[in-house]
Design a protein around this motif. Structure first.
Motif, PDB file in Angstrom:
ATOM      1  N   ILE A  14     -53.705  73.952 -47.801  1.00  0.00           N
ATOM      2  CA  ILE A  14     -52.424  74.650 -47.892  1.00  0.00           C
ATOM      3  C   ILE A  14     -51.473  73.949 -48.871  1.00  0.00           C
ATOM      4  O   ILE A  14     -50.812  74.599 -49.703  1.00  0.00           O
ATOM      5  N   LEU A  15     -51.408  72.632 -48.776  1.00  0.00           N
ATOM      6  CA  LEU A  15     -50.417  71.888 -49.538  1.00  0.00           C
ATOM      7  C   LEU A  15     -50.827  71.621 -50.981  1.00  0.00           C
ATOM      8  O   LEU A  15     -49.981  71.559 -51.867  1.00  0.00           O
ATOM      9  N   LEU A  16     -52.112  71.444 -51.217  1.00  0.00           N
ATOM     10  CA  LEU A  16     -52.564  71.150 -52.576  1.00  0.00           C
ATOM     11  C   LEU A  16     -52.723  72.446 -53.371  1.00  0.00           C
ATOM     12  O   LEU A  16     -53.053  73.497 -52.806  1.00  0.00           O
ATOM     13  N   LYS A  17     -52.515  72.353 -54.644  1.00  0.00           N
ATOM     14  CA  LYS A  17     -52.746  73.515 -55.490  1.00  0.00           C
ATOM     15  C   LYS A  17     -54.227  73.883 -55.453  1.00  0.00           C
ATOM     16  O   LYS A  17     -55.082  73.046 -55.170  1.00  0.00           O
ATOM     17  N   LYS A  18     -54.505  75.137 -55.763  1.00  0.00           N
ATOM     18  CA  LYS A  18     -55.858  75.655 -55.636  1.00  0.00           C
ATOM     19  C   LYS A  18     -56.887  74.784 -56.343  1.00  0.00           C
ATOM     20  O   LYS A  18     -57.897  74.374 -55.765  1.00  0.00           O
ATOM     21  N   GLU A  19     -56.647  74.477 -57.621  1.00  0.00           N
ATOM     22  CA  GLU A  19     -57.611  73.693 -58.391  1.00  0.00           C
ATOM     23  C   GLU A  19     -57.690  72.263 -57.885  1.00  0.00           C
ATOM     24  O   GLU A  19     -58.760  71.651 -57.888  1.00  0.00           O
ATOM     25  N   LEU A  20     -56.564  71.699 -57.452  1.00  0.00           N
ATOM     26  CA  LEU A  20     -56.558  70.323 -56.973  1.00  0.00           C
ATOM     27  C   LEU A  20     -57.361  70.196 -55.682  1.00  0.00           C
ATOM     28  O   LEU A  20     -58.092  69.220 -55.484  1.00  0.00           O
ATOM     29  N   PHE A  21     -57.249  71.190 -54.817  1.00  0.00           N
ATOM     30  CA  PHE A  21     -58.016  71.150 -53.563  1.00  0.00           C
ATOM     31  C   PHE A  21     -59.511  71.207 -53.839  1.00  0.00           C
ATOM     32  O   PHE A  21     -60.285  70.416 -53.281  1.00  0.00           O
ATOM     33  N   THR A  22     -59.924  72.150 -54.694  1.00  0.00           N
ATOM     34  CA  THR A  22     -61.358  72.273 -54.985  1.00  0.00           C
ATOM     35  C   THR A  22     -61.891  71.014 -55.676  1.00  0.00           C
ATOM     36  O   THR A  22     -63.010  70.579 -55.401  1.00  0.00           O
ATOM     37  N   LYS A  23     -61.088  70.430 -56.559  1.00  0.00           N
ATOM     38  CA  LYS A  23     -61.525  69.193 -57.225  1.00  0.00           C
ATOM     39  C   LYS A  23     -61.607  68.031 -56.231  1.00  0.00           C
ATOM     40  O   LYS A  23     -62.516  67.206 -56.295  1.00  0.00           O
ATOM     41  N   THR A  24     -60.653  67.985 -55.316  1.00  0.00           N
ATOM     42  CA  THR A  24     -60.670  66.920 -54.296  1.00  0.00           C
ATOM     43  C   THR A  24     -61.925  67.012 -53.441  1.00  0.00           C
ATOM     44  O   THR A  24     -62.595  66.005 -53.173  1.00  0.00           O
TER      45      THR A  24
END
Length: 554
Positions: free
Chosen positions: A137-147
């Motif tokens: 929810i808190l991370l941007k879409k691309e940042l979450f998938t990269k994480t």
């Protein structure tokens, strides 16, 4: 659809590889390397099967993520979150929440005694799910998938290095040598002299003494034996007990166990004496260490090749073995399998015998009743039989009919194996070899209830059965001796019995003597930790088992 980039599929594929590697490559490799001597198959067989399961898992998960990606980006992100939660929780469960798992030793498991594992699992999945949901929810879409992708990659690389290191250092890459125990002549005795040890696993002297009250016929069945009721064993589990019984050499975790087992044959006073006296030796045990040189000592042991009959059928017990350790609590209940599941998949090649030895009491007694005991004109014979005895699972009624293990009890199994022992004695009488045979009926260790019933006290199995009949020994009824005997006295007893002395002369210790007797307690769940006790009183009395303060750890 035009705005979607196929590169967005990379996190899903990476996560699929990570889950597949953890569950279907790292998990089986780790389990195999930690318990290699428990499996008949080589590392190559395991790795081939694991690699196939890994490929199927990656393909199926990747396809699932492609479908979610095609449906909607939100569905894809939810799928990534779910896969990441499963990855982390499975890793933690399989590596950090295994200490209190029930043993897979064939005994029935009462899962109500392991509710703490369920609670821990619920907490783990809840915490990881909340943290992952917050990231989503808190991370941007691309940042979450990269994480998700980077963390999955890091975990996979860490597990890869661990798996490679463990595989290279554990010695599992060496091809296993396999030996078959021939049993075509297991009931053929010499008309000269015989020395037989009939070892019935997990037969407790305390229970046998109680059964004597309800079965006075035992006194007649074993009338020429001396029952050494006050006997203290050596170890609490089979793996250490059997080599000590055959050699008298203590193992104190001071060397690799295979080295100890290899040397056991050379230092054994029993084996040395048998060879000096020209005995033909037969070893009917499926668990002892064996190599080509040792196999030459025994007339019924020969080298064979073991092949896997079916990779498809092999996958089922392998998946259950993995699941028992790594799956969530409720799924663990579905992962119970019988210990012989892998053994049933062996295809034996270049075998030279029509009938091979099995530790099954049911098959042993059935073969005995079918062929009986016969004699031949030959050198003296030594036979060592190691049978399942009263070991879990409890699958016999008192007449050794196979029943559901949930209906069986330890006492019923005890009655069944004593019936089997009495049958062997009677067949020996009929054969004409009875008088010229030394016969020892014994156990490797006693029984003190299951781990679920008595916790750590379950490993205090200090009271094994020991009954001895010397050559040409005769009584009106079974003798019961309270001499403070120890398994440490067995080697001297063997030599005396070989020289023709009766059972009452096998030991120096007599009734009324007082001595301290050593007993090493350990769990097969933790073989690298051994605790020393001294039995300062009667063998049956657990209260007089005194800790010495000495431990032997690896």
């Amino acid at each position: 659809m035009k705005k979607r980039d196929k590169k967005q599929l990379l996190p899903g594929i990476v996560l699929s590889v990570a889950v597949g590697f953890l569950v279907f490559l790292y998990a089986p490799i780790d389990l195999y390397c930690s318990n290699a001597d428990e499996f008949w198959f080589d590392f190559g067989i395991l790795f081939t099967a694991a690699l196939g399961l890994f490929a199927v898992c990656v393909a199926v998960m990747s396809l699932a993520y492609i479908v979610l990606w095609l449906i909607h980006p939100v569905a894809y992100r939810i799928g990534l979150a779910g896969g990441f939660i499963a990855l982390i929780c499975t890793y933690v469960q399989g590596n950090f929440m295994v200490k209190n798992l029930p043993p897979l030793d064939g005994s029935a498991i009462n899962w109500d005694n392991y509710t703490a594992l369920r609670t821990q699992g619920i907490i783990l999945w809840t915490v990881v799910a909340v943290i992952t949901a917050a990231m989503c929810i808190l991370l941007k879409k691309e940042l979450f998938t990269k994480t998700v992708m980077y963390l999955s990659t890091c975990l996979t690389l860490m597990l890869l290095m661990t798996a490679v290191s463990v595989t290279l250092t554990s010695g599992v890459l060496q091809e296993k040598a396999h030996y078959q125990i021939g049993a075509d002549k297991e009931f053929v005795m010499s008309d000269d002299q015989n020395f037989v040890i009939l070892l019935l696993d997990t037969v407790d002297a305390r229970t046998f003494s109680k059964l004597l009250e309800d079965h006075p016929e035992y006194n007649k069945d074993f009338q020429d034996f001396t029952y050494f009721e006050n006997t203290v064993g050596a170890y609490s589990c089979t793996k250490r007990s059997i080599p000590f019984i055959l050699s008298g050499d203590w193992y104190e975790n001071d060397e690799p166990f295979d080295d100890y087992m290899r040397n056991m044959y050379e230092v054994s006073p029993l084996f040395n004496a048998l060879q000096e006296k020209g005995y033909n030796m037969e070893l009917c045990d499926t668990e002892l260490y064996m190599n080509d040189d040792i196999a030459k000592m025994f007339s019924n042991v020969y080298r064979v090749d073991f092949k896997l009959s079916s990779y498809t059928k092999f996958a089922k017990p392998l998946l259950k073995l993995i699941g028992f350790r790594y799956a969530p609590f409720e799924l663990k209940k579905k992962c119970i399998f019988k210990p012989a599941a892998f053994d049933e998949l062996v295809r034996v090649e270049n075998t030279g015998e029509n009938y091979s030895f099995t530790t099954s009491d049911y098959q042993f007694k059935g073969h005995l009743d079918t062929v009986g005991i016969t004699t031949e004109n030959s050198n003296p014979k030594f036979k060592f039989f190691h049978l399942d005895g009263a070991h879990v699972p409890f699958i016999y009624d008192k007449d050794m009919n196979i029943i559901d293990e949930h209906e069986g009890t330890y006492e019923l199994s005890m009655e069944a194996v004593m019936l089997e022992a009495a049958d062997y004695v009677e067949q020996l009488r009929k054969s004409g070899a009875y008088d010229n045979t030394v016969l020892i009926i014994m156990a490797d260790h006693g029984y003190n209830g299951s781990l679920e019933e008595s916790g750590d006290e379950a490993w205090m199995r200090q009271c094994p059965l020991l009954m001895i009949k010397g050559r040409s020994e005769s009584h009106d009824t079974m003798q019961i001796s309270q001499a403070p005997v120890s398994f440490a006295d067995l080697q001297e007893a063997y030599l005396r019995l070989l020289d023709g002395q009766p059972s009452e002369a096998a030991f120096d210790w007599k009734e009324g003597d007082v001595r301290d007797r050593r007993f090493l307690k350990y769990s097969f769940l933790d073989e690298d930790h051994i605790t020393e006790y001294l039995q300062t009183g009667h063998a049956f009395n657990r209260d007089t088992m005194v800790l010495t303060g000495r431990e032997f750890n690896r």
